[in-house]
Design a protein around this motif. Structure first.
Motif, short mmCIF file in Angstrom:
data_model
loop_
_atom_site.label_atom_id
_atom_site.label_comp_id
_atom_site.label_asym_id
_atom_site.label_seq_id
_atom_site.Cartn_x
_atom_site.Cartn_y
_atom_site.Cartn_z
N LEU A 240 14.09 5.83 -4.91
CA LEU A 240 13.96 5.93 -3.46
C LEU A 240 12.77 5.11 -2.96
CD1 LEU A 240 14.70 9.73 -2.84
CD2 LEU A 240 16.26 7.77 -2.68
N VAL A 241 11.70 5.06 -3.75
CA VAL A 241 10.56 4.21 -3.38
C VAL A 241 11.00 2.76 -3.30
CG1 VAL A 241 8.29 3.35 -4.09
CG2 VAL A 241 8.84 5.79 -4.35
N SER A 242 11.73 2.30 -4.31
CA SER A 242 12.20 0.91 -4.30
C SER A 242 13.12 0.64 -3.12
CB SER A 242 12.94 0.60 -5.61
OG SER A 242 12.06 0.68 -6.71
N ALA A 243 14.02 1.59 -2.83
CA ALA A 243 14.94 1.41 -1.71
C ALA A 243 14.18 1.31 -0.39
CB ALA A 243 15.94 2.56 -1.66
N LEU A 244 13.14 2.13 -0.22
CA LEU A 244 12.36 2.09 1.01
C LEU A 244 11.58 0.80 1.13
CD1 LEU A 244 11.09 3.34 3.56
CD2 LEU A 244 9.43 4.48 2.07
N ILE A 245 10.87 0.41 0.09
CA ILE A 245 10.02 -0.78 0.17
C ILE A 245 10.87 -2.03 0.34
CG2 ILE A 245 8.26 -2.14 -1.02
CD1 ILE A 245 7.39 0.67 0.02
N ASP A 246 12.03 -2.08 -0.31
CA ASP A 246 12.91 -3.25 -0.16
C ASP A 246 13.38 -3.41 1.28
OD1 ASP A 246 12.66 -3.78 -2.84
OD2 ASP A 246 14.61 -2.97 -3.41
N GLN A 247 13.47 -2.31 2.02
CA GLN A 247 13.93 -2.38 3.41
C GLN A 247 12.80 -2.29 4.42
OE1 GLN A 247 17.66 0.13 4.17
NE2 GLN A 247 16.82 1.11 2.35
N TRP A 248 11.56 -2.20 3.96
CA TRP A 248 10.43 -1.95 4.87
C TRP A 248 10.47 -2.91 6.05
CZ3 TRP A 248 7.11 2.12 3.95
CH2 TRP A 248 6.00 2.23 4.79
N PRO A 249 10.52 -2.40 7.27
CA PRO A 249 10.70 -3.31 8.41
C PRO A 249 9.45 -4.14 8.70
CG PRO A 249 11.32 -1.03 8.96
CD PRO A 249 10.56 -0.99 7.66
N ILE A 250 9.68 -5.30 9.28
CA ILE A 250 8.58 -6.08 9.85
C ILE A 250 7.92 -5.23 10.93
CG2 ILE A 250 8.04 -8.13 11.22
CD1 ILE A 250 10.28 -9.57 9.77
N LEU B 142 3.08 6.05 -2.70
CA LEU B 142 4.27 6.84 -3.05
C LEU B 142 4.38 7.03 -4.56
CD1 LEU B 142 6.74 5.19 -0.53
CD2 LEU B 142 5.94 7.56 -0.46
N ILE B 143 4.10 5.99 -5.32
CA ILE B 143 4.15 6.11 -6.77
C ILE B 143 3.08 7.08 -7.26
CG2 ILE B 143 3.78 4.86 -8.93
CD1 ILE B 143 5.15 2.45 -7.62
N HIS B 144 1.87 6.96 -6.68
CA HIS B 144 0.79 7.87 -7.05
C HIS B 144 1.16 9.32 -6.76
CE1 HIS B 144 -2.91 10.20 -6.10
NE2 HIS B 144 -3.36 9.62 -7.20
N ASP B 145 1.88 9.55 -5.65
CA ASP B 145 2.24 10.91 -5.25
C ASP B 145 3.48 11.43 -5.96
OD1 ASP B 145 0.09 11.17 -3.55
OD2 ASP B 145 1.17 10.47 -1.79
N SER C 184 0.84 -1.20 0.00
CA SER C 184 0.00 0.00 0.00
C SER C 184 0.87 1.25 0.00
CB SER C 184 -0.92 0.01 1.23
OG SER C 184 -1.87 -1.03 1.15
N ALA C 185 1.96 1.21 0.77
CA ALA C 185 2.88 2.35 0.79
C ALA C 185 3.47 2.59 -0.59
CB ALA C 185 3.98 2.11 1.82
N ARG C 186 3.85 1.52 -1.27
CA ARG C 186 4.41 1.66 -2.62
C ARG C 186 3.39 2.34 -3.54
NH1 ARG C 186 8.19 -1.55 -5.32
NH2 ARG C 186 7.92 -3.25 -3.83
#
Length: 579
Positions: A122-132, A113-116, A108-110
Motif C-alpha cells: 500500500l505504501v508503494s501504491a500511494l507513493i507511485d500515485q502521489w499527486p503533484i 510510512l515504512i518507519h510506522d 519523506s512520506a515513504r
C-alpha cells in the motif's frame, strides 16, 4: 485573477511540509506538533478511529464512505485500506476522502510510512500515485479500483464546500487546536456535519472542550473516553438516524469504444459492475485511434472550469497510464514561437508552481530536450505522448468488460443504464444545440532521431518507436474525410518555422472528426429526462478527459464523492444549450 465559484484554487502555490524526526516521533515544521500522539501509530489509529467508528461493521455494506481531516503522510488512510482488505467482502467498496493543507514530499512520506509499519504494497501504491502539489481534489486508486481516495490539497475550509458527499465515518486527525486552530473552527465542524450521513460516526484524539461542545451544538451525541498512550482522553460521536444503504454494482451498457467509452467502462468495471461495450467498429476507430495522442496539463490565466478540468484530467490520465503499464513518452516542451508564445507566457506567469508541473527552460535546455536547435519555452514533465489504440486497449482489458461488435439499442431499458459515448457520430443521431464537428488531420512521419518528448508550437510533434506524428489541423465546418496535401504542406511549414532544419519524412496522414461544444466543455451526465447517460464532446483532449470524466460519471451515477468539484455536475450537464 478571475475565479469561478465552486472551483478550488489550483494556481496558488502550496507550502510543502518538511517533517523532522525527534525522539522517535515525526514533527511538523509548520505546527511544531507530532504527526502521531506517541506510542504505536497504527494501534492509535485502530483505537481512536477504526473502533470508534465501527468500521468492521461498516465494511460489510456494499459501499462505505470514510472521510478525514489531516492526511499527513497518509498512515490513517492506508491503515483503513488495510482494515478494509482484512474484513470486507470481496465485492465491497470503499470511498475515502481526505484533506491536507501542507502536503509532504513523497520520499519523506515513504520514510515515515515504512518507519510506522504500514503495509509495504500500500505504501508503494500511494507513493507511485502521489499527486503533484497543486490545489484541488486528486483521485488515487487502490486494490484494483475497489478503493478510491479523493485527496484534497489545500485549506479544508475552502476545499470542503466544493465537494458534496455524505460520509459514514469521520476521522478528525489534525494537529492540536492550540497549534492548528484553523482545522477546529465552528465553521469547519459545521461543514463536517453537513457532509455526514444520518447515523454517521466520528472519532478523534482531540478532547478539547470547545470541540466537544461544538459537535454537541451541531447535533452529535458525544462521548469522552480514555485516550491512547500519552493522550488522557479521546472523543467519539454519532449522529442520529440510520446510515444509507448504497446500491451494489449491477449491469451497465456503454455505446462507443473510444477514449470516452473505454474510460466509462473501466471506471465501472473496477467498481465491480458488469459492463457491456457496444461498437459497430473496432475499438479506437475514430479520433481515439490516432497513432499518437498528447495528454498534458493546461494552465490558463484564470481559475475557471475549463482550466481546472483539463489540468486535473491530464494528471489523472498520467497516473492511470502508469498504473495500467501503458507505454508513453514523458514530457512536453512548449516553444515560445508565434501565437503560441502567449500560451507559454500564461503558463509561466503563475509563480511558485511545482517544477514537476511546469518550469521555464532557456534555448540551450530546450534544444537538449527537443533533440535539435530550438528557442526557449516551457517544460511540462508530467505530459504523456501515448498510442491511442494502446491506451484504449488497456482501459478495456478488464474481466468485467465484454466488448460487442454491434450498435447499442438506444431504447431505455430497465435492465441496465446506457451511457452514450459515440463521439462525433452522436451529432448525427442527436438533435442537440451547441454541438459541432471539427475536422483534424495529422501527418505520419518516419521516426525522428533524437525526438524523445512532445514538442508543441501551435501544432505538436509527437515521438514514437514506429513513427512520429505531426498535427493536427483544426478545421471548422469541414466534413471532408480525405487526407489533403495542402493541409499536410501547411502543417509541415508550421513545424519548420518552429524547428528550423528539422528533417521530416512524411509517410501518410490520418483524418478524424472530433465533437466539441459551444463552451468547449464536454457533456457528461444524464439527459434531462433521465433516460440515458452521456459522455460526449471531448474535443481534442479526449485522451485525458475521456478516462477522467468516465470516473466522474460513475461517481455521479453511484452517488459517491466525485473526482471533480460538485459544480461540474452543473457545468457539464447535458442539455445546457437548450435554454
Amino acid at each position: 485573477m478571475m475565479r469561478e465559484p465552486g472551483i478550488p484554487d489550483h494556481l496558488t502555490p502550496l507550502t510543502t511540509a518538511q517533517p523532522q524526526r525527534l525522539d522517535g516521533r515525526w514533527l511538523s515544521d509548520q505546527h511544531e506538533d507530532g504527526y502521531r500522539g506517541g506510542g504505536d501509530g497504527r494501534e492509535e489509529i485502530a483505537s481512536v478511529f477504526h473502533d470508534a467508528c465501527g468500521l468492521d461493521e461498516l465494511f460489510q455494506t456494499p459501499i462505505s464512505v470514510v472521510a478525514e481531516l489531516g492526511f499527513g503522510a497518509g498512515l490513517s488512510m492506508l491503515e483503513t485500506i488495510q482494515r478494509f482488505r482484512k474484513v470486507a467482502s470481496s465485492r465491497a467498496r470503499l470511498c475515502l476522502v481526505s484533506c491536507e493543507k501542507f502536503p509532504i514530499d513523497p520520499e519523506s512520506a515513504r520514510e515515515m510510512l515504512i518507519h510506522d509499519g504500514a503495509a509495504t504494497d500500500l505504501v508503494s501504491a500511494l507513493i507511485d500515485q502521489w499527486p503533484i502539489h497543486i490545489g484541488g481534489w486528486h483521485r488515487l486508486s487502490f486494490l484494483g479500483g475497489r478503493v478510491h481516495l479523493t485527496l484534497g490539497f489545500g485549506d479544508a475550509a475552502q476545499l470542503l464546500p466544493t465537494l458534496d458527499f455524505e460520509a459514514d465515518a469521520w476521522f478528525l486527525d489534525g494537529f492540536s487546536p492550540q497549534k492548528n486552530p484553523d482545522l477546529w473552527t465552528p465553521e469547519v465542524l459545521e461543514m463536517v456535519t453537513q457532509r455526514s450521513a444520518p447515523g454517521a460516526r466520528l472519532g478523534t484524539w482531540c478532547s478539547a472542550g470547545g470541540v466537544r461542545r461544538g459537535l454537541e451544538e451541531l447535533g452529535w451525541s458525544v462521548e469522552r473516553l480514555p485516550g491512547y498512550s500519552k493522550k488522557r482522553h479521546r472523543v467519539q460521536a454519532r449522529r442520529s438516524g440510520t446510515l444509507p444503504q448504497r446500491s451494489p454494482p449491477r449491469n451497465i451498457h456503454v455505446a462507443g469504444a473510444g477514449f470516452a467509452g473505454a474510460g466509462v467502462a473501466r471506471a465501472f468495471a473496477e467498481r465491480g459492475w458488469s459492463v457491456t461495450v457496444f461498437d459497430s467498429h473496432a475499438p479506437a476507430s475514430g479520433a481515439s485511434g490516432n497513432p499518437r495522442s498528447l495528454v498534458q496539463p493546461r494552465l490558463a490565466k484564470g481559475l475557471d472550469a475549463a482550466s481546472h478540468l483539463h489540468l486535473h484530467a491530464a494528471l489523472f490520465a498520467a497516473r492511470q497510464m502508469d498504473q495500467l503499464g501503458v507505454p508513453a513518452a514523458q514530457g512536453a516542451l512548449h516553444l515560445r514561437v508565434g501565437h503560441h508564445a502567449d500560451k507559454v507566457d500564461a503558463a509561466l506567469g503563475h509563480e511558485g508552481l511545482p517544477e514537476t508541473l511546469v518550469r521555464s527552460v532557456d534555448g540551450g535546455e530546450a534544444s537538449s530536450l527537443a533533440g535539435g536547435s530550438v528557442g526557449p519555452g516551457a517544460w511540462f514533465p508530467s505530459a504523456r505522448s501515448v498510442s491511442g489504440p494502446e491506451y484504449v486497449a488497456a482501459l478495456l482489458d478488464h474481466g468485467n468488460i465484454e466488448l460487442r461488435n454491434q450498435e447499442a439499442v438506444m431504447e431505455p431499458s430497465g435492465e441496465a443504464p446506457l451511457v452514450w459515448c459515440t463521439g462525433s457520430a452522436a451529432k448525427k443521431a442527436l438533435d442537440w444545440r451547441g454541438l459541432h464537428q471539427i475536422r483534424g488531420q495529422l501527418e505520419v512521419l518516419k521516426p525522428i532521431p533524437g525526438l524523445n518528448h512532445a514538442i508543441c508550437f501551435g501544432h505538436y510533434l509527437l515521438p514514437g518507436d514506429d513513427c512520429a506524428v505531426l498535427g493536427a489541423s483544426y478545421d471548422h465546418d469541414d466534413h471532408d474525410p480525405e487526407v489533403r496535401e495542402d493541409t499536410a504542406e501547411a502543417s509541415l511549414a508550421i513545424a519548420q518555422v518552429a524547428f528550423p532544419g528539422l528533417s521530416m519524412h512524411r509517410t501518410g496522414g490520418r483524418t478524424s472528426f472530433r465533437l466539441s461544444s459551444r463552451d468547449r466543455l464536454p457533456l457528461v451526465g444524464p439527459d434531462p429526462e433521465g433516460r440515458h447517460w452521456f459522455s460526449l464532446a471531448h474535443g481534442s483532449r479526449g485522451a485525458s478527459t475521456g478516462p477522467f470524466l468516465g470516473a466522474f460519471l460513475a461517481d455521479l451515477l453511484e452517488g459517491v464523492p466525485g473526482v471533480l468539484p460538485s459544480v461540474f455536475a452543473h457545468r457539464l450537464r447535458v442539455g445546457r444549450f437548450d435554454t
